[in-house]
Design a protein around this motif. Structure first.
Motif, PDB file in Angstrom:
ATOM      1  N   ASP A 125       0.145  -3.032  11.295  1.00 48.20           N
ATOM      2  CA  ASP A 125      -0.132  -1.904  10.395  1.00 48.20           C
ATOM      3  C   ASP A 125       1.086  -1.564   9.542  1.00 48.20           C
ATOM      4  O   ASP A 125       0.954  -1.173   8.381  1.00 48.20           O
ATOM      5  CB  ASP A 125      -0.556  -0.670  11.210  1.00 48.20           C
ATOM      6  CG  ASP A 125      -1.902  -0.880  11.879  1.00 48.20           C
ATOM      7  OD1 ASP A 125      -2.662  -1.740  11.401  1.00 48.20           O
ATOM      8  OD2 ASP A 125      -2.177  -0.198  12.887  1.00 48.20           O
ATOM      9  N   ASN A 126       2.279  -1.698  10.142  1.00 47.44           N
ATOM     10  CA  ASN A 126       3.502  -1.457   9.383  1.00 47.44           C
ATOM     11  C   ASN A 126       3.597  -2.405   8.186  1.00 47.44           C
ATOM     12  O   ASN A 126       3.985  -1.999   7.090  1.00 47.44           O
ATOM     13  CB  ASN A 126       4.726  -1.656  10.274  1.00 47.44           C
ATOM     14  CG  ASN A 126       5.246  -0.362  10.839  1.00 47.44           C
ATOM     15  OD1 ASN A 126       5.919   0.396  10.148  1.00 47.44           O
ATOM     16  ND2 ASN A 126       4.920  -0.072  12.090  1.00 47.44           N
ATOM     17  N   LEU A 127       3.236  -3.665   8.421  1.00 49.83           N
ATOM     18  CA  LEU A 127       3.339  -4.657   7.353  1.00 49.83           C
ATOM     19  C   LEU A 127       2.214  -4.515   6.332  1.00 49.83           C
ATOM     20  O   LEU A 127       2.405  -4.766   5.139  1.00 49.83           O
ATOM     21  CB  LEU A 127       3.348  -6.072   7.935  1.00 49.83           C
ATOM     22  CG  LEU A 127       4.750  -6.639   8.196  1.00 49.83           C
ATOM     23  CD1 LEU A 127       5.469  -5.898   9.291  1.00 49.83           C
ATOM     24  CD2 LEU A 127       4.690  -8.120   8.525  1.00 49.83           C
ATOM     25  N   GLU A 128       1.047  -4.089   6.819  1.00 44.97           N
ATOM     26  CA  GLU A 128      -0.095  -3.930   5.905  1.00 44.97           C
ATOM     27  C   GLU A 128       0.063  -2.698   5.012  1.00 44.97           C
ATOM     28  O   GLU A 128      -0.504  -2.651   3.921  1.00 44.97           O
ATOM     29  CB  GLU A 128      -1.402  -3.811   6.706  1.00 44.97           C
ATOM     30  CG  GLU A 128      -1.882  -5.127   7.269  1.00 44.97           C
ATOM     31  CD  GLU A 128      -3.229  -4.999   7.963  1.00 44.97           C
ATOM     32  OE1 GLU A 128      -3.852  -3.921   7.890  1.00 44.97           O
ATOM     33  OE2 GLU A 128      -3.665  -5.969   8.587  1.00 44.97           O
ATOM     34  N   PHE A 129       0.813  -1.720   5.490  1.00 41.08           N
ATOM     35  CA  PHE A 129       0.910  -0.441   4.783  1.00 41.08           C
ATOM     36  C   PHE A 129       1.299  -0.595   3.307  1.00 41.08           C
ATOM     37  O   PHE A 129       0.579  -0.099   2.423  1.00 41.08           O
ATOM     38  CB  PHE A 129       1.884   0.484   5.523  1.00 41.08           C
ATOM     39  CG  PHE A 129       1.838   1.910   5.059  1.00 41.08           C
ATOM     40  CD1 PHE A 129       0.881   2.790   5.546  1.00 41.08           C
ATOM     41  CD2 PHE A 129       2.734   2.386   4.119  1.00 41.08           C
ATOM     42  CE1 PHE A 129       0.827   4.105   5.107  1.00 41.08           C
ATOM     43  CE2 PHE A 129       2.690   3.700   3.684  1.00 41.08           C
ATOM     44  CZ  PHE A 129       1.733   4.559   4.181  1.00 41.08           C
ATOM     45  N   PRO A 130       2.402  -1.294   2.965  1.00 41.81           N
ATOM     46  CA  PRO A 130       2.745  -1.412   1.541  1.00 41.81           C
ATOM     47  C   PRO A 130       1.695  -2.171   0.734  1.00 41.81           C
ATOM     48  O   PRO A 130       1.455  -1.846  -0.422  1.00 41.81           O
ATOM     49  CB  PRO A 130       4.071  -2.188   1.532  1.00 41.81           C
ATOM     50  CG  PRO A 130       4.501  -2.318   2.932  1.00 41.81           C
ATOM     51  CD  PRO A 130       3.361  -1.986   3.819  1.00 41.81           C
ATOM     52  N   LEU A 131       1.037  -3.143   1.366  1.00 42.39           N
ATOM     53  CA  LEU A 131      -0.002  -3.900   0.663  1.00 42.39           C
ATOM     54  C   LEU A 131      -1.159  -3.002   0.263  1.00 42.39           C
ATOM     55  O   LEU A 131      -1.663  -3.070  -0.845  1.00 42.39           O
ATOM     56  CB  LEU A 131      -0.572  -4.988   1.598  1.00 42.39           C
ATOM     57  CG  LEU A 131       0.206  -6.274   1.753  1.00 42.39           C
ATOM     58  CD1 LEU A 131      -0.481  -7.158   2.776  1.00 42.39           C
ATOM     59  CD2 LEU A 131       0.295  -7.003   0.425  1.00 42.39           C
ATOM     60  N   ARG A 132      -1.555  -2.159   1.185  1.00 39.80           N
ATOM     61  CA  ARG A 132      -2.703  -1.293   0.927  1.00 39.80           C
ATOM     62  C   ARG A 132      -2.336  -0.161  -0.030  1.00 39.80           C
ATOM     63  O   ARG A 132      -3.148   0.247  -0.853  1.00 39.80           O
ATOM     64  CB  ARG A 132      -3.212  -0.697   2.231  1.00 39.80           C
ATOM     65  CG  ARG A 132      -3.666  -1.755   3.217  1.00 39.80           C
ATOM     66  CD  ARG A 132      -4.643  -1.201   4.231  1.00 39.80           C
ATOM     67  NE  ARG A 132      -5.009  -2.217   5.208  1.00 39.80           N
ATOM     68  CZ  ARG A 132      -5.854  -3.207   4.972  1.00 39.80           C
ATOM     69  NH1 ARG A 132      -6.424  -3.309   3.783  1.00 39.80           N
ATOM     70  NH2 ARG A 132      -6.139  -4.092   5.909  1.00 39.80           N
ATOM     71  N   ARG A 133      -1.119   0.337   0.088  1.00 42.32           N
ATOM     72  CA  ARG A 133      -0.744   1.503  -0.725  1.00 42.32           C
ATOM     73  C   ARG A 133      -0.462   1.144  -2.167  1.00 42.32           C
ATOM     74  O   ARG A 133      -0.562   1.991  -3.034  1.00 42.32           O
ATOM     75  CB  ARG A 133       0.462   2.219  -0.116  1.00 42.32           C
ATOM     76  CG  ARG A 133       0.339   2.572   1.328  1.00 42.32           C
ATOM     77  CD  ARG A 133      -0.871   3.406   1.642  1.00 42.32           C
ATOM     78  NE  ARG A 133      -0.881   4.671   0.971  1.00 42.32           N
ATOM     79  CZ  ARG A 133      -1.768   5.626   1.197  1.00 42.32           C
ATOM     80  NH1 ARG A 133      -2.750   5.438   2.049  1.00 42.32           N
ATOM     81  NH2 ARG A 133      -1.717   6.760   0.541  1.00 42.32           N
ATOM     82  N   HIS A 134      -0.063  -0.083  -2.431  1.00 47.35           N
ATOM     83  CA  HIS A 134       0.227  -0.462  -3.819  1.00 47.35           C
ATOM     84  C   HIS A 134      -1.026  -0.955  -4.546  1.00 47.35           C
ATOM     85  O   HIS A 134      -0.940  -1.556  -5.597  1.00 47.35           O
ATOM     86  CB  HIS A 134       1.316  -1.544  -3.860  1.00 47.35           C
ATOM     87  CG  HIS A 134       2.703  -0.992  -3.738  1.00 47.35           C
ATOM     88  ND1 HIS A 134       3.241  -0.124  -4.654  1.00 47.35           N
ATOM     89  CD2 HIS A 134       3.664  -1.175  -2.816  1.00 47.35           C
ATOM     90  CE1 HIS A 134       4.477   0.188  -4.302  1.00 47.35           C
ATOM     91  NE2 HIS A 134       4.752  -0.422  -3.180  1.00 47.35           N
ATOM     92  N   TRP A 135      -2.187  -0.713  -3.995  1.00 47.87           N
ATOM     93  CA  TRP A 135      -3.472  -1.064  -4.623  1.00 47.87           C
ATOM     94  C   TRP A 135      -3.548  -2.554  -4.943  1.00 47.87           C
ATOM     95  O   TRP A 135      -4.108  -2.949  -5.969  1.00 47.87           O
ATOM     96  CB  TRP A 135      -3.680  -0.292  -5.930  1.00 47.87           C
ATOM     97  CG  TRP A 135      -3.767   1.181  -5.754  1.00 47.87           C
ATOM     98  CD1 TRP A 135      -2.801   2.083  -6.047  1.00 47.87           C
ATOM     99  CD2 TRP A 135      -4.880   1.942  -5.263  1.00 47.87           C
ATOM    100  NE1 TRP A 135      -3.231   3.359  -5.754  1.00 47.87           N
ATOM    101  CE2 TRP A 135      -4.505   3.305  -5.283  1.00 47.87           C
ATOM    102  CE3 TRP A 135      -6.155   1.603  -4.805  1.00 47.87           C
ATOM    103  CZ2 TRP A 135      -5.339   4.312  -4.872  1.00 47.87           C
ATOM    104  CZ3 TRP A 135      -6.985   2.627  -4.399  1.00 47.87           C
ATOM    105  CH2 TRP A 135      -6.580   3.956  -4.438  1.00 47.87           C
TER     106      TRP A 135
END
Lengths: 268, 256
Positions: A125-135
């Motif tokens: 989830d830590n690694l996915e967070f920036p991917l998801r937040r930057h659309w």
């Protein structure tokens, strides 16, 4: 103050580098000019100037409290400078609105001194967070692949479902680095990447930084006190004294400098 | 001189809380909406508080009934215990005790969580990751506390009244239907509505103070502890002040 014409101070050039092999170009990725930042009466940065080129590693060296972390926080837009310009890929960071800044941040990785891993999330989830937040438009399968690739880059693919609290200090640093890499940034800003680590783990992190730089040809600005890191990871070393970029040169040349302000840093 | 400094600090802090609240009011209805985080917080804040709130409500209803009984027997109005307990719990005891327990559990946890995120640069990391940390962390939590506390108070009131029913039956016999009939025939709209409305304010206070204290935490782990502690203290005091104001207002508009 150093004489700018002296061989002991501001000299541009590229060090041979111990294991650095990534090509460098003359494409400017960060241009900082006449940067000022104060906190109350404490003047931290005063007329700071620096240029970082694509594929280049610059290590910023300075005493504690000299404004090194403030400098990179200004670059990423976490702090607003009092005056001056910070052009990142041609865009002046202090003038950007929130949306433009977020767009720019997707191209910049930031490794925090404290790692800043989200305690309540797993490594995945830590690694996915920036991917998801930057659309970023990616499928779940692509997300999984990107997470695993980033973890493999740092040699910790087996920790994907672990919580940050279950990891050692060095592993946490590697995961933080993997999170920084997941967006394949063009620039990585490192805030004291080896602080708090034992010398062996510190050396592993430095090797990883160099390896990543060689693989992805990123430009890096590294804040560090660790002379091993300065020696191994730098193309150029910027010495920050009294808020200014006092000297900018290769490690070897600065090491042999007789300038009384520069010499103490290399006498460790 | 010392009084001046204390007064200045108090006014400074009040001003900062007002600005923080203003920012919340400005940001909560603007996109990007953190809906999944809001529901996650509702689960953590609401569902996970249920056992504590339920247990406390049950004990309060039971103990209050047991304590009232001797006096009520002396006055010969033992049959009015359900009515008196019902009015007390629904008008005042239920909302205020639940809000204070909620402040202790949730206010401190929000203060400590955000405080530790602040000192370990997780909030900065969030911003760098293209997230507005104020929306993600503060707005979602404040909305969750505001909407979850009224639900918890309703449940706590019901459980407290059930505790009271058991308390009545320890030394007497009252049927289930008679007990509830006594409770509801003595309750009027003015007992329920203002008491329910004020719980939204209590929830908002717990959320906004917890988030403010955590978001402005400093000085490392000591600062985190201080944030958690002052979240509870300040929100508890504000809950009492708000309760006092609500009672005055409802009196003025004829709901007293």
């Amino acid at each position: 103050m150093a004489d700018p014409d002296s061989n002991d101070t501001v000299i541009s050039g590229v060090a041979p580098g111990i294991s650095r092999s990534a090509p460098q170009s003359k494409e400017e990725v960060i241009v900082i000019s006449h940067l000022y930042k104060s906190f109350g009466s404490n003047r931290v940065l005063q007329d700071f100037n620096l240029t970082l080129y694509k594929g280049q590693n610059i290590v910023v060296l300075g005493k504690s409290g000299s404004g090194k972390s403030v400098l990179i926080k200004c670059i990423i837009g976490l702090l607003r400078p009092d005056a001056g310009e910070i052009f990142v890929f041609g865009k002046n960071v202090p003038e950007l609105n929130h949306f433009a800044l977020d767009e720019l941040r997707a191209r910049i990785g930031f490794l925090f001194q404290s790692n800043a891993l989200y305690d309540s999330m797993t490594v995945r989830d830590n690694l996915e967070f920036p991917l998801r937040r930057h659309w970023i438009q990616v499928t779940q399968a692509q997300v999984n692949d990107m997470v695993m690739e980033a973890l493999e880059d740092v040699g910790l693919a087996h920790t994907v479902d672990m919580m940050p609290v279950e990891l050692s200090g060095g592993m946490r640093k590697r995961i933080a680095l993997a999170r920084t890499l997941i967006l394949k940034p063009d620039i990585i800003l490192y805030d004291e990447p080896t602080t708090g680590l034992d010398p062996i783990t510190g050396k592993e992190i430095i090797d990883l930084i160099v390896e990543i730089q060689n693989k992805y040809n990123t430009a890096s600005l590294i804040i560090s006190h660790d002379m091993n890191c300065v020696r191994l990871a730098s193309d150029l070393v910027a010495v920050l004294i009294e808020g200014k970029c006092y000297a900018l040169d290769t490690y070897d040349r600065l090491k042999s400098s007789t300038d009384p302000n520069v010499k103490p840093f290399f006498e460790q | 001189m010392a009084t001046d400094t204390t007064l200045k600090k108090f006014l400074d802090e009040t001003g900062r809380i007002a600005v923080f609240t203003g920012r919340f009011l400005n940001e909560w209805f603007r996109p990007r909406y953190e809906i999944s985080e809001f529901f996650r917080q509702c689960y953590i804040i609401g569902y996970k508080s249920l056992p504590l709130i339920g247990l406390t409500g049950f004990i309060i209803g039971l103990v209050m009934t047991m304590q009232l009984r001797p006096s009520m027997v002396n006055y010969g109005v033992e049959s009015q215990i359900p009515a008196i307990v019902g009015i007390s719990i629904i008008r005042e005891i239920g909302p205020i005790i639940t809000a204070l327990i909620f402040a202790g559990k949730i206010g401190s946890s929000i203060g400590a969580e955000l405080g530790s995120m602040k000192v370990t640069e997780q909030i900065d990391a969030m911003e760098v990751s293209g997230t507005n940390p104020f929306k993600y962390l503060v707005v979602s939590r404040v909305l969750a506390t505001t909407f979850m506390l009224p639900v918890l108070v309703l449940l706590s009131d019901c459980i407290a009244l059930y505790g009271s029913y058991l308390g009545v039956n320890i030394k007497g016999i009252t049927s289930w239907s008679l007990f509830w009939n006594k409770v509801f025939t003595n309750l009027i709209y003015a007992d329920i509505f203002p008491a329910f409305i004020k719980t939204f304010f209590f929830g908002f206070i717990v959320g906004i103070i917890g988030c403010y204290k955590g978001y402005h935490s400093s000085k490392g782990t000591e600062g985190v502890g201080r944030s958690a502690n002052s979240s509870v203290v300040v929100s508890s005091v504000l809950i009492f002040i708000t309760d006092l104001l609500v009672v005055q207002v409802t009196d003025l508009i004829g709901y007293g």
